[in-house]
Design an enzyme around this catalytic site. Structure first.
Site, PDB file in Angstrom:
ATOM      1  N   GLY A  95     -21.301   5.841  -2.512  1.00 20.49           N
ATOM      2  CA  GLY A  95     -20.365   6.278  -3.543  1.00 20.49           C
ATOM      3  C   GLY A  95     -20.323   5.244  -4.652  1.00 20.49           C
ATOM      4  O   GLY A  95     -21.341   4.633  -4.992  1.00 20.49           O
ATOM      5  N   HIS A  96     -19.142   5.016  -5.198  1.00 22.70           N
ATOM      6  CA  HIS A  96     -18.992   4.086  -6.320  1.00 22.70           C
ATOM      7  C   HIS A  96     -19.530   2.694  -5.979  1.00 22.70           C
ATOM      8  O   HIS A  96     -20.390   2.170  -6.673  1.00 22.70           O
ATOM      9  CB  HIS A  96     -17.514   3.973  -6.700  1.00 22.70           C
ATOM     10  CG  HIS A  96     -16.999   5.189  -7.384  1.00 22.70           C
ATOM     11  ND1 HIS A  96     -16.421   6.228  -6.710  1.00 22.70           N
ATOM     12  CD2 HIS A  96     -16.999   5.532  -8.686  1.00 22.70           C
ATOM     13  CE1 HIS A  96     -16.072   7.164  -7.570  1.00 22.70           C
ATOM     14  NE2 HIS A  96     -16.425   6.776  -8.775  1.00 22.70           N
ATOM     15  N   VAL A  97     -19.014   2.112  -4.897  1.00 23.53           N
ATOM     16  CA  VAL A  97     -19.425   0.754  -4.542  1.00 23.53           C
ATOM     17  C   VAL A  97     -20.855   0.746  -4.005  1.00 23.53           C
ATOM     18  O   VAL A  97     -21.675  -0.098  -4.388  1.00 23.53           O
ATOM     19  CB  VAL A  97     -18.473   0.145  -3.483  1.00 23.53           C
ATOM     20  CG1 VAL A  97     -18.900  -1.266  -3.131  1.00 23.53           C
ATOM     21  CG2 VAL A  97     -17.039   0.146  -3.978  1.00 23.53           C
ATOM     22  N   GLY A 110     -22.831   5.151   2.919  1.00 17.44           N
ATOM     23  CA  GLY A 110     -21.855   5.524   1.893  1.00 17.44           C
ATOM     24  C   GLY A 110     -22.330   5.013   0.542  1.00 17.44           C
ATOM     25  O   GLY A 110     -22.214   3.833   0.228  1.00 17.44           O
ATOM     26  N   LYS A 162       0.858  -1.186   0.000  1.00 10.57           N
ATOM     27  CA  LYS A 162       0.000   0.000   0.000  1.00 10.57           C
ATOM     28  C   LYS A 162       0.892   1.233   0.000  1.00 10.57           C
ATOM     29  O   LYS A 162       2.021   1.184   0.496  1.00 10.57           O
ATOM     30  CB  LYS A 162      -0.888  -0.001   1.262  1.00 10.57           C
ATOM     31  CG  LYS A 162      -2.122   0.844   1.153  1.00 10.57           C
ATOM     32  CD  LYS A 162      -3.283   0.097   0.517  1.00 10.57           C
ATOM     33  CE  LYS A 162      -4.469   0.999   0.312  1.00 10.57           C
ATOM     34  NZ  LYS A 162      -5.604   0.294  -0.294  1.00 10.57           N
TER      35      LYS A 162
HETATM   36  P1  NAD Z   1     -16.391   6.603  -2.731  1.00 12.15           P
HETATM   37  O1  NAD Z   1     -15.471   7.678  -2.300  1.00 12.15           O
HETATM   38  O2  NAD Z   1     -16.855   6.560  -4.141  1.00 12.15           O
HETATM   39  O3  NAD Z   1     -17.690   6.603  -1.806  1.00 12.15           O
HETATM   40  C1  NAD Z   1     -17.658   6.793  -0.432  1.00 12.15           C
HETATM   41  C2  NAD Z   1     -18.967   7.453  -0.035  1.00 12.15           C
HETATM   42  O4  NAD Z   1     -19.004   7.508   1.380  1.00 12.15           O
HETATM   43  C3  NAD Z   1     -19.110   8.877  -0.561  1.00 12.15           C
HETATM   44  O5  NAD Z   1     -20.375   9.039  -1.176  1.00 12.15           O
HETATM   45  C4  NAD Z   1     -18.970   9.742   0.699  1.00 12.15           C
HETATM   46  O6  NAD Z   1     -19.721  10.934   0.638  1.00 12.15           O
HETATM   47  C5  NAD Z   1     -19.507   8.801   1.749  1.00 12.15           C
HETATM   48  N1  NAD Z   1     -19.057   9.117   3.112  1.00 12.15           N
HETATM   49  C6  NAD Z   1     -17.840   9.563   3.524  1.00 12.15           C
HETATM   50  N2  NAD Z   1     -17.837   9.730   4.853  1.00 12.15           N
HETATM   51  C7  NAD Z   1     -19.055   9.365   5.293  1.00 12.15           C
HETATM   52  C8  NAD Z   1     -19.656   9.309   6.577  1.00 12.15           C
HETATM   53  N3  NAD Z   1     -18.984   9.665   7.682  1.00 12.15           N
HETATM   54  N4  NAD Z   1     -20.938   8.891   6.659  1.00 12.15           N
HETATM   55  C9  NAD Z   1     -21.634   8.527   5.564  1.00 12.15           C
HETATM   56  N5  NAD Z   1     -21.114   8.554   4.323  1.00 12.15           N
HETATM   57  C10 NAD Z   1     -19.839   8.976   4.187  1.00 12.15           C
HETATM   58  O7  NAD Z   1     -15.649   5.231  -2.334  1.00 12.15           O
HETATM   59  P2  NAD Z   1     -15.926   3.792  -2.918  1.00 12.15           P
HETATM   60  O8  NAD Z   1     -14.990   3.529  -4.032  1.00 12.15           O
HETATM   61  O9  NAD Z   1     -17.382   3.580  -3.101  1.00 12.15           O
HETATM   62  O10 NAD Z   1     -15.430   2.886  -1.702  1.00 12.15           O
HETATM   63  C11 NAD Z   1     -16.197   2.784  -0.520  1.00 12.15           C
HETATM   64  C12 NAD Z   1     -15.393   2.030   0.534  1.00 12.15           C
HETATM   65  O11 NAD Z   1     -15.078   0.730   0.046  1.00 12.15           O
HETATM   66  C13 NAD Z   1     -14.070   2.683   0.893  1.00 12.15           C
HETATM   67  O12 NAD Z   1     -13.811   2.452   2.253  1.00 12.15           O
HETATM   68  C14 NAD Z   1     -13.060   1.914   0.060  1.00 12.15           C
HETATM   69  O13 NAD Z   1     -11.763   1.910   0.651  1.00 12.15           O
HETATM   70  C15 NAD Z   1     -13.664   0.525   0.080  1.00 12.15           C
HETATM   71  N6  NAD Z   1     -13.296  -0.288  -1.076  1.00 12.15           N
HETATM   72  C16 NAD Z   1     -13.585   0.154  -2.334  1.00 12.15           C
HETATM   73  C17 NAD Z   1     -13.230  -0.642  -3.428  1.00 12.15           C
HETATM   74  C18 NAD Z   1     -13.550  -0.205  -4.840  1.00 12.15           C
HETATM   75  O14 NAD Z   1     -13.502  -1.046  -5.758  1.00 12.15           O
HETATM   76  N7  NAD Z   1     -13.925   1.046  -5.067  1.00 12.15           N
HETATM   77  C19 NAD Z   1     -12.589  -1.876  -3.228  1.00 12.15           C
HETATM   78  C20 NAD Z   1     -12.350  -2.299  -1.908  1.00 12.15           C
HETATM   79  C21 NAD Z   1     -12.697  -1.492  -0.842  1.00 12.15           C
END
Ligand code: NAD
Length: 360
Positions: free
Chosen positions: A196-198, A194, A94
């Site tokens: 977001g993307h996932v 949350g 990382k």
């Molecule tokens: P993202 O940044 O697209 O989405 C995160 C969302 O969480 C955002 O909409 C943000 O506004 C919201 N958020 C932030 N703080 C918050 C809070 N205190 N309360 C409520 N909502 C809050 O991220 P992502 O890519 O969707 O990933 C989400 C999580 O999954 C992260 O922890 C990431 O490390 C983990 N993850 C993602 C992937 C991937 O393929 N994208 C893979 C493994 C793990």
């Protein structure tokens, strides 16, 4: 091995870091500093027994250097376990860039980081993580080929989030099977924190299953958009932990499972995408176990994204990546059963299976 090039880490802290490396099993921690671009970065290589270390790079405004060190050590070890338990020929690594992504990120800084990654000759492969965009990865890729998960236009496998969400969905269904004897999520009340993307892709799967979906986010615009698109109910603020629900899916940031939230949680299953959901791995995994809440280990069920970038390295298709990710269902069931049989937490059961793979 411990290397330092310019970051201010005092002698006492060096010993603390070496002790931590010993305890957590890290091979190498590298510090990078470039005054001209303002780059302050740390790359942690946890374990390369199964293959080159792979893990994303995040940019974060850490309070101090030790906080950044703690983060990168924990995240890189998580990557080793995630790769091992998913049967991938990869090690764990990382990188963190210390600084405010809004004001301190520049093309020059990212390209300098790319140069540092390149100097490791493939021992560490980087990818997108918190506060890094596809455009940022493009700059890093100008200086090194040891980058995965870039845009399709750049020859990469593109956004891994749909695959991650599919894996989380599989882990959630397996947990439902274990708890309720059926993996149907129809009518189950599921809170996605949350979106977001996932989170949004997960909401889509849950909508198709006719689950009763609650959503929570700090981004009001996203909440409105996703609630209208999927008919999901918006829940505001911290009150999510006092609400009766069947499944809590943390998909925002880590450490939401802590001494405050666990005593309040009114759910039977926790299954989400966020990394490092347990604020304290041992203490909080045990608190969940004591409360009879099933915890689907994060590094297991969010491995879809890693499986996706692995498929990019190996030249597999997105379809094959999804097929591999489907197996998270079986592994989750295996781990939940093992935890029950051995009388340990699900997190411990998952770590011991990963460790067995690494010890062979
Ligand atoms: P993202 O940044 O697209 O989405 C995160 C969302 O969480 C955002 O909409 C943000 O506004 C919201 N958020 C932030 N703080 C918050 C809070 N205190 N309360 C409520 N909502 C809050 O991220 P992502 O890519 O969707 O990933 C989400 C999580 O999954 C992260 O922890 C990431 O490390 C983990 N993850 C993602 C992937 C991937 O393929 N994208 C893979 C493994 C793990």
């Amino acid at each position: 091995m411990f290397q330092q090039s310019g970051l201010d880490v005092g002698a006492q802290q060096k010993n603390i870091i070496l002790d931590k490396m010993d305890k957590m099993g890290h091979e190498q921690v590298l510090f990078y500093r470039d005054k001209k671009t303002g780059l302050k970065a740390i790359i942690a290589i946890h374990d390369t027994k199964m293959g080159p270390s792979l893990g994303g790079v995040r940019m974060w405004n850490y309070k101090n250097e030790m906080e950044a060190v703690e983060d990168v050590l924990r995240l890189s070890r998580g990557m080793t376990y995630k790769a091992a338990i998913s049967g991938l020929q990869l090690g764990g690594g990382k990188a963190v860039i210390i600084g405010d992504a809004k004001t301190e990120k520049s093309e020059a800084l990212l390209r300098k980081f790319g140069e540092f990654v390149d100097s490791l000759n493939g021992k560490y492969i980087t990818a997108e993580d918190v506060n890094m965009s596809p455009k940022d990865m493009k700059y890093i890729k100008m200086e090194t080929n040891h980058v995965t998960g870039t845009d399709v236009a750049l020859g990469g496998s593109g956004d891994p989030s749909p695959v991650t969400a599919y894996g989380v969905y599989m882990g959630m269904k397996a947990s439902a099977m274990y708890r309720w004897g059926s993996d149907s999520l129809e009518g189950k009340t599921i809170l996605v924190q949350g979106i977001g993307h996932v989170g949004e892709y997960l909401v889509e799967h849950l909508t198709n299953e006719k689950a009763n979906i609650l959503i929570n986010d700090i981004n009001e615009e996203r909440l409105k958009e996703v609630s209208e698109k999927y008919d999901a109910e918006i829940i505001s603020g911290d009150s999510i932990f006092d609400l009766p629900m069947d499944i809590y899916a943390p998909c925002a940031l880590g450490a939401t499972l802590n001494s405050d939230s666990i005593i309040r949680l009114k759910c039977e299953i926790v299954a989400g995408a966020a990394n490092n959901q347990l604020a304290d791995e041992e203490l909080h995994a045990n608190q969940l176990k004591d409360r009879g809440i099933i915890y689907a280990p994060d590094f297991l069920i969010n491995a879809g994204g890693l499986i996706n970038v692995y498929s990019e390295i190996k030249g597999f298709s997105r379809e094959q990546a999804l097929e591999e990710t489907k197996n998270i269902y079986n592994t989750t069931l295996e781990i939940l059963n093992k935890a029950e049989k051995d009388g340990v937490t699900t997190n411990q059961a998952a770590i011991s299976i990963a460790q067995e793979i690494l010890d062979v």
